[in-house]
Design an enzyme around this catalytic site. Structure first.
Site, mmCIF file in Angstrom:
data_model
loop_
_atom_site.group_PDB
_atom_site.id
_atom_site.type_symbol
_atom_site.label_atom_id
_atom_site.label_comp_id
_atom_site.label_asym_id
_atom_site.label_seq_id
_atom_site.Cartn_x
_atom_site.Cartn_y
_atom_site.Cartn_z
ATOM 1 N N ARG A 111 0.841 -1.205 0.000
ATOM 2 C CA ARG A 111 0.000 0.000 0.000
ATOM 3 C C ARG A 111 0.874 1.252 0.000
ATOM 4 N NH1 ARG A 111 -3.034 -4.064 2.366
ATOM 5 N NH2 ARG A 111 -4.912 -4.403 1.091
ATOM 6 N N ASP A 160 -0.213 -6.679 -3.859
ATOM 7 C CA ASP A 160 -1.612 -6.419 -3.561
ATOM 8 C C ASP A 160 -2.193 -5.625 -4.727
ATOM 9 O OD1 ASP A 160 -4.134 -5.905 -2.028
ATOM 10 O OD2 ASP A 160 -2.908 -6.636 -0.366
ATOM 11 N N HIS A 187 -6.684 -9.964 -4.324
ATOM 12 C CA HIS A 187 -5.650 -8.915 -4.179
ATOM 13 C C HIS A 187 -4.695 -8.963 -5.368
ATOM 14 C CE1 HIS A 187 -6.808 -7.666 -0.099
ATOM 15 N NE2 HIS A 187 -7.097 -8.943 0.106
ATOM 16 N N GLU A 246 -9.997 -12.535 1.444
ATOM 17 C CA GLU A 246 -10.830 -11.509 0.826
ATOM 18 C C GLU A 246 -10.949 -11.667 -0.684
ATOM 19 O OE1 GLU A 246 -10.090 -7.973 4.118
ATOM 20 O OE2 GLU A 246 -8.830 -8.014 2.325
ATOM 21 N N TRP A 275 -6.842 -14.704 11.319
ATOM 22 C CA TRP A 275 -6.952 -13.258 11.507
ATOM 23 C C TRP A 275 -8.364 -12.790 11.832
ATOM 24 C CZ3 TRP A 275 -9.652 -9.519 8.633
ATOM 25 C CH2 TRP A 275 -10.244 -9.944 7.448
ATOM 26 N N TYR A 281 -3.889 -6.240 15.114
ATOM 27 C CA TYR A 281 -3.900 -5.337 13.962
ATOM 28 C C TYR A 281 -3.451 -3.945 14.410
ATOM 29 C CZ TYR A 281 -5.684 -8.208 10.170
ATOM 30 O OH TYR A 281 -5.797 -9.148 9.171
ATOM 31 N N PHE A 282 -2.199 -3.639 14.112
ATOM 32 C CA PHE A 282 -1.607 -2.394 14.582
ATOM 33 C C PHE A 282 -1.925 -1.216 13.658
ATOM 34 C CE2 PHE A 282 2.037 -4.415 17.280
ATOM 35 C CZ PHE A 282 1.081 -5.063 18.042
ATOM 36 N N TRP A 325 -0.764 -3.141 8.371
ATOM 37 C CA TRP A 325 -1.289 -2.793 7.048
ATOM 38 C C TRP A 325 -1.110 -1.287 6.860
ATOM 39 C CZ3 TRP A 325 -1.974 -7.021 4.406
ATOM 40 C CH2 TRP A 325 -2.413 -8.197 5.044
ATOM 41 N N THR A 326 -0.592 -0.879 5.705
ATOM 42 C CA THR A 326 -0.079 0.493 5.594
ATOM 43 C C THR A 326 -0.939 1.439 4.751
ATOM 44 O OG1 THR A 326 1.368 -0.171 3.758
ATOM 45 C CG2 THR A 326 2.304 -0.227 5.997
ATOM 46 N N GLU A 327 -2.225 1.134 4.580
ATOM 47 C CA GLU A 327 -3.067 2.088 3.849
ATOM 48 C C GLU A 327 -2.936 3.498 4.425
ATOM 49 O OE1 GLU A 327 -5.501 -1.799 3.359
ATOM 50 O OE2 GLU A 327 -4.022 -0.946 4.719
#
Length: 558
Positions: A168, A197, A279, A349, A415, A440-441, A491-493
């Site tokens: 991301r 992704d 993804h 997903e 997860w 989930y950080f 996750w870096t969105e």
């Protein structure tokens, strides 16, 4: 504990008081002694065989801060300040990563059954020293004291990790190495790299160069929070706001090999993830023939580009033999770079709309005798499982790979809660717990969001992480050995740069390190907070942009 006013060499010593030692994660057995050990220019390291590399690493690390060399000899020295590091393969009661650290006034000894155990013992020794040892520049005075102590320690879980999403937002080689250092500091031993992704493909694949010439770059990025998933039928990309700034990047195979080696020295294994069958948009943007071209599902306007938005996308790989060959070619090159037993294939997903509405996919399912799209995903993952098993590797995937039937040799990363982990363990499969409610950080760190940067809408406090128990209550004790451990997810969105990653990771990563290393009976949240105040000074010396935490158990539970 006794203290003298002056070191033997006349310099004023830098001391660590016994109440401020602050080892993180907390050792499982620690006994205070009397006196202190002086580490200074007269100190000599003693090590032979495989222990020599670990001693050299530790001596070099200390030398940078001390400003003088610390020699490593193979034979005993007459020095009054000796650090001996020794491997004893017969001493297996602490497992493959445990160690014994004994500090006396004239000698410090680290003994372990393996190099990994010695390395962890070295990390503990560093934390017994003042936090300034983590600085990159030499400091004065050049005499440190270590409190006399005996520590007998080993980890509770074998898998103590963190997932870093570099898709991301692309993160530099330098930062990935810094993150590995942070894992090693916390005695964590797995870095799970999320390498592809919808928003980008981040690793060079020589057979398929367009994965990086096209798939690694997007023209712009969504501004603010994603209000819809691109898989929603009424999703309108034209109604979104974008920053107009191109974003991208990828790791060459040489760069990734250098990262793998950097991690190996620090006893961190890197588990690569190549997402499939969902993804997949960046890959399909590079090679459209890999996608589902004959679906009737309405969201098509963004399917030919590397995605600029967040959320669950509809784009899937098709199930042709040519696509399986492509993915196996990719995995072959990945395995040449990463020696880890586990290869992650995602599996999460994967919205089945395109498969369900594609005549060619439906015909393929009839050809294979598959009942529904979940069975097709199971077949898809099963093909990869067979391929990886033939190459001596193990497939691991997110818990959706349970749907339609779990591949024979697969491990599961649970997860969506504990249910997937319980189901997999009871079937005899190994499990890594990654429950989003505790790991989930990318979630907010406080309910008070007025001063917090944009994040996913859920909240995960430091206390919630610390009180996590990776072995589910619902799991029968005879299957508990299948729970390998747990890992954090970054996750870096909403983490556009490395400083933001650090802010979201720490101090929660320190809490999860203690969850996975320290026996549950030895954990104490209040004590953790006291040790964390010392630990923050180490992070300051390392220039880590952690989230400041005014530690209060009651408040932090909010």
């Amino acid at each position: 504990m006794k203290h003298t006013d002056q070191a033997p060499n006349g310099r004023n010593p830098v001391r660590t008081s016994p109440t401020a030692v602050g080892i993180v994660p907390k050792p499982n057995h620690i006994t205070d002694g009397e006196g202190e050990f002086h580490l200074n220019a007269a100190t000599v390291f003693i090590a032979t065989g495989d222990a020599h590399a670990e001693a050299s690493y530790l001596a070099d690390y200390l030398s940078h801060a001390a400003g003088f060399p610390l020699p490593v000899h193979e034979t005993e020295d007459a020095s009054d300040s000796i650090v001996e590091m020794r491997i004893d393969p017969s001493d297996t009661r602490r497992g493959s990563e445990g160690y014994r650290l004994t500090v006396t006034p004239r000698r410090t000894e680290i003994v372990a059954a393996t190099p990994a155990g010695l390395f962890h013992g070295g990390q503990t020794l560093l934390q017994l020293l003042p936090p300034t040892v983590y600085g990159a520049s030499p400091i004065e005075p050049q005499d440190w004291t270590v409190p006399c102590v005996e520590i007998d320690d080993s980890p509770r879980f074998a898998w103590r990790g963190a997932m870093l999403d570099v898709t991301r937002h692309f993160l530099s080689v330098e930062f990935v190495k810094k993150f590995i250092d942070l894992l090693a500091l916390h005695k964590m031993n797995v870095l799970h790299l999320h390498l592809n992704d919808d928003q980008g493909w981040r690793i060079e694949i020589k057979k398929y160069p367009k994965l990086t010439t096209i798939g690694a770059y997007r023209p712009e990025t969504l501004v603010g929070r994603a209000m819809q998933d691109p898989s929603d039928r009424d999703f309108d990309p034209c109604q979104q706001e974008f920053d107009g700034v191109p974003h991208g990047g990828f790791y060459t195979q040489d760069e990734m090999r250098a990262i793998v080696e950097y991690a190996r020295v620090r006893h961190v294994q890197i588990v690569p993830e190549i997402e499939m069958p969902g993804h997949a948009q960046a890959a399909v943007a590079a090679y459209p023939e890999l996608g589902v071209s004959d679906h009737t599902e309405g969201v098509t306007c963004i399917a030919t580009d590397v995605s600029q938005v967040w959320g669950i996308h509809p784009t899937l790989f098709n199930a042709s033999e040519e696509t399986f060959a492509f993915l196996q070619d990719v995995l072959t090159e990945v395995m040449e770079i990463f020696p880890s037993r586990d290869i992650h294939v995602g599996g999460d997903e994967a919205v089945k709309t395109q498969w369900r509405e594609s005549p060619s996919i439906q015909a393929r399912m009839r050809e294979l005798g598959l009942e529904d799209e979940h069975a097709l995903q199971s077949y898809f993952i099963g093909r990869m499982d067979t391929f990886l098993t033939q190459h001596g590797r193990r497939l691991i995937g997110w818990d959706e790979i349970l749907e339609g039937g779990l591949a024979q040799n697969a491990a599961v990363m649970s997860w969506r809660g504990e249910a997937g982990g319980v189901a997999a363990a009871e079937k005899g499969h190994d499990v890594v717990m990654a429950d989003h409610k505790h790991t989930y950080f990318d979630y907010y760190q406080s309910e008070d969001r007025s001063s917090e940067p944009l994040a996913f809408s859920n909240t995960l406090t430091l206390a919630t992480v610390y009180h996590y128990e990776p072995i589910p209550e619902a799991l029968a004790p005879e299957f508990a050995h299948h729970i390998l451990g747990a890992q954090a997810q970054l996750w870096t969105e909403y983490m556009p740069d490395s400083k933001q990653v650090e802010y979201m990771a720490l101090p929660r990563l320190a809490a999860l390190a203690e969850v996975t290393w320290t026996d549950a009976a030895h954990k104490d949240f209040t004590d953790f907070g006291e040790r964390l105040s010392v630990h923050f000074r180490r992070l300051d010396a390392l220039h880590v942009n952690y989230r400041p935490t005014h530690f209060d158990e009651r408040k932090d539970r909010v």
